[in-house]
Design a protein around this motif. Structure first.
Motif, PDB file in Angstrom:
ATOM      1  N   ASN A   1       0.855  -1.184   0.000  1.00 27.21           N
ATOM      2  CA  ASN A   1       0.000   0.000   0.000  1.00 27.21           C
ATOM      3  C   ASN A   1       0.892   1.236   0.000  1.00 27.21           C
ATOM      4  N   PHE A   2       0.638   2.144  -0.931  1.00 29.25           N
ATOM      5  CA  PHE A   2       1.471   3.332  -1.089  1.00 29.25           C
ATOM      6  C   PHE A   2       0.580   4.557  -1.266  1.00 29.25           C
ATOM      7  N   SER A   3       0.950   5.661  -0.601  1.00 29.77           N
ATOM      8  CA  SER A   3       0.236   6.932  -0.767  1.00 29.77           C
ATOM      9  C   SER A   3       1.237   8.072  -0.848  1.00 29.77           C
ATOM     10  N   PHE A   4       0.966   8.998  -1.742  1.00 28.60           N
ATOM     11  CA  PHE A   4       1.740  10.236  -1.841  1.00 28.60           C
ATOM     12  C   PHE A   4       0.748  11.390  -1.830  1.00 28.60           C
ATOM     13  N   VAL A   5       0.878  12.254  -0.820  1.00 25.61           N
ATOM     14  CA  VAL A   5      -0.028  13.392  -0.649  1.00 25.61           C
ATOM     15  C   VAL A   5       0.799  14.670  -0.735  1.00 25.61           C
ATOM     16  N   ILE A   6       0.348  15.617  -1.556  1.00 21.53           N
ATOM     17  CA  ILE A   6       1.062  16.880  -1.688  1.00 21.53           C
ATOM     18  C   ILE A   6       0.061  18.028  -1.705  1.00 21.53           C
ATOM     19  N   LYS A   7       0.458  19.128  -1.053  1.00 21.72           N
ATOM     20  CA  LYS A   7      -0.353  20.344  -1.018  1.00 21.72           C
ATOM     21  C   LYS A   7       0.534  21.526  -1.384  1.00 21.72           C
ATOM     22  N   ARG A   8       0.060  22.338  -2.301  1.00 23.41           N
ATOM     23  CA  ARG A   8       0.794  23.530  -2.738  1.00 23.41           C
ATOM     24  C   ARG A   8      -0.016  24.761  -2.376  1.00 23.41           C
ATOM     25  N   PHE A   9       0.621  25.654  -1.620  1.00 22.67           N
ATOM     26  CA  PHE A   9      -0.040  26.864  -1.157  1.00 22.67           C
ATOM     27  C   PHE A   9       0.339  28.036  -2.064  1.00 22.67           C
ATOM     28  N   PHE A  10      -0.645  28.834  -2.415  1.00 25.86           N
ATOM     29  CA  PHE A  10      -0.441  30.029  -3.229  1.00 25.86           C
ATOM     30  C   PHE A  10      -0.955  31.237  -2.454  1.00 25.86           C
ATOM     31  N   PRO A  11      -0.133  31.809  -1.550  1.00 25.31           N
ATOM     32  CA  PRO A  11      -0.608  32.909  -0.703  1.00 25.31           C
ATOM     33  C   PRO A  11      -1.138  34.099  -1.492  1.00 25.31           C
ATOM     34  N   GLN A  12      -0.469  34.455  -2.588  1.00 19.13           N
ATOM     35  CA  GLN A  12      -0.918  35.614  -3.349  1.00 19.13           C
ATOM     36  C   GLN A  12      -2.267  35.365  -4.016  1.00 19.13           C
ATOM     37  N   LEU A  13      -2.511  34.101  -4.385  1.00 18.32           N
ATOM     38  CA  LEU A  13      -3.793  33.755  -5.001  1.00 18.32           C
ATOM     39  C   LEU A  13      -4.834  33.334  -3.968  1.00 18.32           C
ATOM     40  N   LYS A  14      -4.424  33.305  -2.693  1.00 17.77           N
ATOM     41  CA  LYS A  14      -5.317  32.904  -1.598  1.00 17.77           C
ATOM     42  C   LYS A  14      -5.941  31.537  -1.879  1.00 17.77           C
ATOM     43  N   SER A  15      -5.101  30.588  -2.228  1.00 16.89           N
ATOM     44  CA  SER A  15      -5.629  29.282  -2.590  1.00 16.89           C
ATOM     45  C   SER A  15      -4.642  28.178  -2.227  1.00 16.89           C
ATOM     46  N   GLN A  16      -5.173  26.977  -2.204  1.00 13.03           N
ATOM     47  CA  GLN A  16      -4.376  25.774  -1.985  1.00 13.03           C
ATOM     48  C   GLN A  16      -4.821  24.711  -2.979  1.00 13.03           C
ATOM     49  N   MET A  17      -3.859  24.022  -3.574  1.00  8.76           N
ATOM     50  CA  MET A  17      -4.156  22.887  -4.441  1.00  8.76           C
ATOM     51  C   MET A  17      -3.516  21.645  -3.840  1.00  8.76           C
ATOM     52  N   GLY A  18      -4.190  20.532  -3.962  1.00 11.56           N
ATOM     53  CA  GLY A  18      -3.677  19.296  -3.404  1.00 11.56           C
ATOM     54  C   GLY A  18      -3.914  18.121  -4.323  1.00 11.56           C
ATOM     55  N   ALA A  19      -3.069  17.109  -4.193  1.00 11.72           N
ATOM     56  CA  ALA A  19      -3.224  15.885  -4.973  1.00 11.72           C
ATOM     57  C   ALA A  19      -2.813  14.701  -4.114  1.00 11.72           C
ATOM     58  N   THR A  20      -3.455  13.577  -4.327  1.00 17.84           N
ATOM     59  CA  THR A  20      -3.130  12.330  -3.638  1.00 17.84           C
ATOM     60  C   THR A  20      -3.089  11.204  -4.659  1.00 17.84           C
ATOM     61  N   TYR A  21      -1.983  10.480  -4.655  1.00 19.65           N
ATOM     62  CA  TYR A  21      -1.896   9.273  -5.479  1.00 19.65           C
ATOM     63  C   TYR A  21      -1.818   8.069  -4.542  1.00 19.65           C
ATOM     64  N   SER A  22      -2.676   7.103  -4.763  1.00 20.90           N
ATOM     65  CA  SER A  22      -2.705   5.893  -3.940  1.00 20.90           C
ATOM     66  C   SER A  22      -2.575   4.666  -4.826  1.00 20.90           C
TER      67      SER A  22
ATOM     68  N   ILE B   1      -8.946  21.651  -4.733  1.00 20.01           N
ATOM     69  CA  ILE B   1      -8.524  23.041  -4.732  1.00 20.01           C
ATOM     70  C   ILE B   1      -9.439  23.832  -3.805  1.00 20.01           C
ATOM     71  N   ALA B   2      -8.837  24.725  -3.017  1.00 22.24           N
ATOM     72  CA  ALA B   2      -9.591  25.620  -2.133  1.00 22.24           C
ATOM     73  C   ALA B   2      -9.179  27.053  -2.462  1.00 22.24           C
ATOM     74  N   TYR B   3     -10.153  27.918  -2.629  1.00 20.60           N
ATOM     75  CA  TYR B   3      -9.897  29.316  -2.989  1.00 20.60           C
ATOM     76  C   TYR B   3     -10.702  30.215  -2.057  1.00 20.60           C
ATOM     77  N   LEU B   4     -10.037  31.285  -1.564  1.00 15.82           N
ATOM     78  CA  LEU B   4     -10.677  32.220  -0.652  1.00 15.82           C
ATOM     79  C   LEU B   4     -10.888  33.559  -1.350  1.00 15.82           C
ATOM     80  N   PRO B   5     -12.066  33.793  -1.913  1.00  8.94           N
ATOM     81  CA  PRO B   5     -12.317  35.104  -2.516  1.00  8.94           C
ATOM     82  C   PRO B   5     -12.435  36.209  -1.478  1.00  8.94           C
ATOM     83  N   SER B   6     -12.777  35.837  -0.233  1.00  4.64           N
ATOM     84  CA  SER B   6     -12.814  36.796   0.876  1.00  4.64           C
ATOM     85  C   SER B   6     -12.465  36.033   2.145  1.00  4.64           C
ATOM     86  N   PRO B   7     -12.127  36.750   3.236  1.00  6.26           N
ATOM     87  CA  PRO B   7     -11.724  36.041   4.464  1.00  6.26           C
ATOM     88  C   PRO B   7     -12.792  35.119   5.027  1.00  6.26           C
ATOM     89  N   ARG B   8     -14.047  35.340   4.665  1.00  4.15           N
ATOM     90  CA  ARG B   8     -15.131  34.541   5.244  1.00  4.15           C
ATOM     91  C   ARG B   8     -15.710  33.501   4.284  1.00  4.15           C
TER      92      ARG B   8
END
Length: 715
Positions: free
Chosen positions: A595-616, A646-653
């Motif tokens: 059983n193998f898993s690779f999880v990665i998250k990339r943060f983009f502070p200027q774009l106020k977003s996070q992208m993630g991928a998981t390979y299993s 992907i998570a994107y924050l168009p505003s703080p709330r």
């Protein structure tokens, strides 16, 4: 003459003073014999003393006489006082013990994964459960990216180190959470009823867990709910699958949270191609209420209530039914409440009292058969923790479990089963820090089960040694018992409790937000359930056995590469069982070697977003093919899954979120069903076990009103 007398007097006085003065000498070192430089040495209640030199030596003179006390102290070490008589033994060779520091002390890590924002030894943070691609905010889905777990996609439950999903027990704030998973049909994956946002921390044990918990052959999952909410707010979730709304009201030192949710998969099932004919997709109404209060004496009160009602109906093409169709309907009602009180009892004592009750009713329709199955579970627990010293901690308590099971089956005629089961248990566990770098935990659990009636003792032992500032090794071992499942206990009380012995060796290194773990283990099963005919209790026995051993590896780098967080986990396992109706000892159909898993998250502070991928990846699982010789000697193709979110924050709330599983469209096959009788060619026809759809897509908008939460920092 006068001058001569004065000279004699001074000579006599000087000689007297010399004779009254004594030299105190010695050496000071640590337990390894290394000299301690600059240690303070003095006679108690005097000004006579010195400090040790580069060789750990000290020397000073004193005019004191008789019984005295020599005091030695050094930063980071326990001070020492030595009583002696001046003139009899004025030389000392002293070895100081390192002072105990709870912050820097070694912690036992064998078989355990912490997911708490406030723990020093952290593998996953609480938010990881919600933001791991492919998990779709399901606690079990996130844990399946850790080593020691097995991907059993058609189930959706937690399978650990060669154990079935039933071999893991789940606890919320210390008390059992029965019916943790939602109701579902065969080969339709389910998920947890509990939202990860209810919890501040997760403790996941893949084996060798504490004597405080019992009746689980493989592992324990302990969830701890959030403390008092600091601010009032409103949360609204608009999702492709439904709606949720929650309100938090905060007062000084207390808060109340209430949420209602509605899920309807009918529109989704019409948009996404399905392999089954949904007559009604999953429709679910759910509600949560949580109350927390900080008491004036430093104690805490928490209460949680949950309820939901769900239904689904579908038709599956199958070779197992002469009509070619299995018509399945599932209606479920479920309720869960828990409450717990933590109270300090003096400076070094703590008292815990907890209770949980869970009610569940499944109303199942399988072709012409109707099954009604109401169950009730209750757990009462009282625990006392006493700290004799920072190095010695005793955890002891009493527990009472009650289960009522009832089942009515209606086909051409109606018949039923029912039983009551009680479990009374006492546990005690002692943590002894022999040094700041070495801790030993000794524990045991004595319990009496009414159905089947047995009295058992379950010993546990674990220890850990700190190799240096960042690395440690841990050991854990013990006996673990679990009653047979309700599908057997409803028919007979002649079965023994199932048993597993665990042996675990762990190495862990944590430095600069980098975590490396490697763990090897052995599980030896005994008294597993066997039968020739699952409908004839006269064929039941507890003669089954099995084993599982393997190697787990985990690496996480959180921040080594700017704005990137990733972890890698790998498990190798060998497991065999002789149980159920197996004709020989072989690999169970739910296990896989790799059983193998690779999880990665990339943060983009200027774009106020996070992208993630998981390979299993999971290697092929064994299955029984009646067209071939042998038993369970066929194997599926490997399982591959690439998921994205992907998570994107168009505003703080506001958070916009989207996720997708199996982006590559892999044909994931989990096994095969075979016809009961061979066809005209003498071959048994087969059908593959697959998910209802190749992919699962999710889109949501999460809004917080009335309070500012810096979601960007969380991401």
């Amino acid at each position: 003459m006068r001058q001569y007398l004065i000279t004699i007097y001074l000579a006599i006085f000087s000689q007297t003073m010399v004779l009254a003065q004594a030299a105190i000498t010695g050496t000071i070192s640590d337990q390894k014999g290394e000299p301690l430089i600059g240690a303070n040495v003095y006679l108690k209640d005097t000004y006579d003393g010195a400090t040790s030199d580069v060789d750990g030596r000290f020397s000073f003179d004193t005019y004191e006489s008789g019984a005295q006390v020599l005091v030695i102290s050094f930063v980071g070490f326990e001070p020492m006082e030595l009583s002696f008589i001046v003139g009899q033994d004025n030389h000392f060779s002293v070895k100081l013990k390192e002072a105990f520091n709870t912050i820097d002390a070694v912690t036992i890590s064998a078989g355990s994964f912490e997911a708490s924002d406030k723990k020093k030894v952290v593998v996953l943070q609480s938010l990881d459960i919600a933001t791991t691609a492919g998990a779709t905010a399901d606690i079990t889905g996130a844990l399946n990216t850790l080593p020691g777990t097995q991907t059993v996609g058609e189930s959706g439950r937690l399978f650990v180190r060669g154990g079935t999903a039933d071999e893991t027990k789940i606890y919320v704030d210390g008390v059992e959470a029965s019916n943790y998973y939602g109701a579902s049909a065969n080969n339709i994956p389910t998920r947890s009823r509990f939202s990860p946002f209810l919890f501040k921390g997760t403790f996941f044990s893949t084996g060798g867990y504490s004597a405080e918990y019992g009746q689980a052959l493989s592992s324990a999952l302990i969830l701890n709910t959030l403390d008092v909410d600091p601010v009032s707010k409103v949360d609204i979730s608009i999702m492709s699958l439904g709606l949720e709304a929650g309100v938090t009201k905060a007062w000084e030192e207390q808060s109340l949270y209430a949420k209602v949710g509605y899920i309807n998969l009918n529109p989704y099932n019409h948009l996404i191609d399905q392999r089954v004919d949904w007559k009604q997709g999953v429709v679910d109404w759910n509600t949560n209420v949580a109350y927390k209060k900080n008491l004036r004496n430093g104690g805490k009160l928490k209460a949680l209530a949950m309820g939901n009602a769900s239904s689904m109906s579908l038709e599956q093409e199958t070779i197992l039914n002469p009509s070619g169709i299995n018509a399945i309907g599932v209606d479920n009602k479920n309720g869960f409440i828990s409450a717990n009180l933590e109270l300090p009892a003096g400076a070094n004592d703590n008292v815990y009292i907890g209770v949980s009750s869970a009610w569940n009713e499944d109303h199942l329709h399988y072709n012409e058969t109707e099954i009604l199955r109401p169950t009730f579970n209750q757990h009462l627990k009282a625990k006392y923790v006493h700290e004799f010293a920072p190095q010695t901690i005793l955890n002891t308590g009493l527990e009472f479990y009650y289960q009522h099971f009832k089942e009515t089956i209606t086909d051409s005629v109606a018949f039923g089963f029912n039983y009551n089961q009680t479990n009374t248990a006492a546990f005690a566990e002692l943590d002894q820090y022999l040094t700041q770098n070495l801790v030993v935990r000794l524990g045991g659990r004595l319990f009496h089960l009414s159905h089947p009636e047995e009295l058992r003792f379950s010993p546990r032992i674990s220890m850990a040694y700190k190799l240096d500032e960042h690395a440690q090794v841990s050991l854990a071992s013990g006996l673990f018992y679990q009653a047979p499942g309700s599908e057997y206990l409803k028919m007979t009380d002649e079965l023994d409790q199932q048993q597993a012995a665990h042996y675990i060796l762990n190495y862990q290194r944590i430095k600069d937000n980098k975590v490396f773990r490697v763990e090897t283990y052995l599980k030896d099963y005994d008294n597993l359930v066997r039968f020739r005919d699952p409908y004839d209790p006269d064929t039941f026995s507890s003669d089954g056995e099995g084993y599982a051993y393997g190697l787990d590896v985990f690496w996480r780098d959180r921040g080594g590469i700017e704005n990137i967080d990733y972890w890698v986990s790998y498990s190798w396992m060998k497991s065999e069982r002789l149980y159920l109706d197996y004709s020989e000892k072989t690999e169970p159909g739910f296990t896989s070697a790799h059983n193998f898993s690779f999880v990665i998250k990339r943060f983009f502070p200027q774009l106020k977003s996070q992208m993630g991928a998981t390979y299993s990846f999971t290697s092929g699982r064994p299955y029984e093919n009646p067209n071939l010789d042998g038993f369970n000697e066929s194997r599926t193709e490997g399982y591959h899954d690439l998921s994205f979110n992907i998570a994107y924050l168009p505003s703080p709330r506001v958070i916009l979120y989207a996720s997708a599983t199996n982006l590559l469209g892999s044909d994931q096959i989990f096994g095969y069903n075979y016809a009961n009788q061979p066809g005209q060619t003498g071959e048994y026809a087969s059908e593959a076990i697959r998910l209802p759809a190749k992919r699962f897509l999710f889109v949501g908008c999460f809004i917080t009103i009335g309070a500012f939460n810096n979601q960007l920092e969380n991401l």
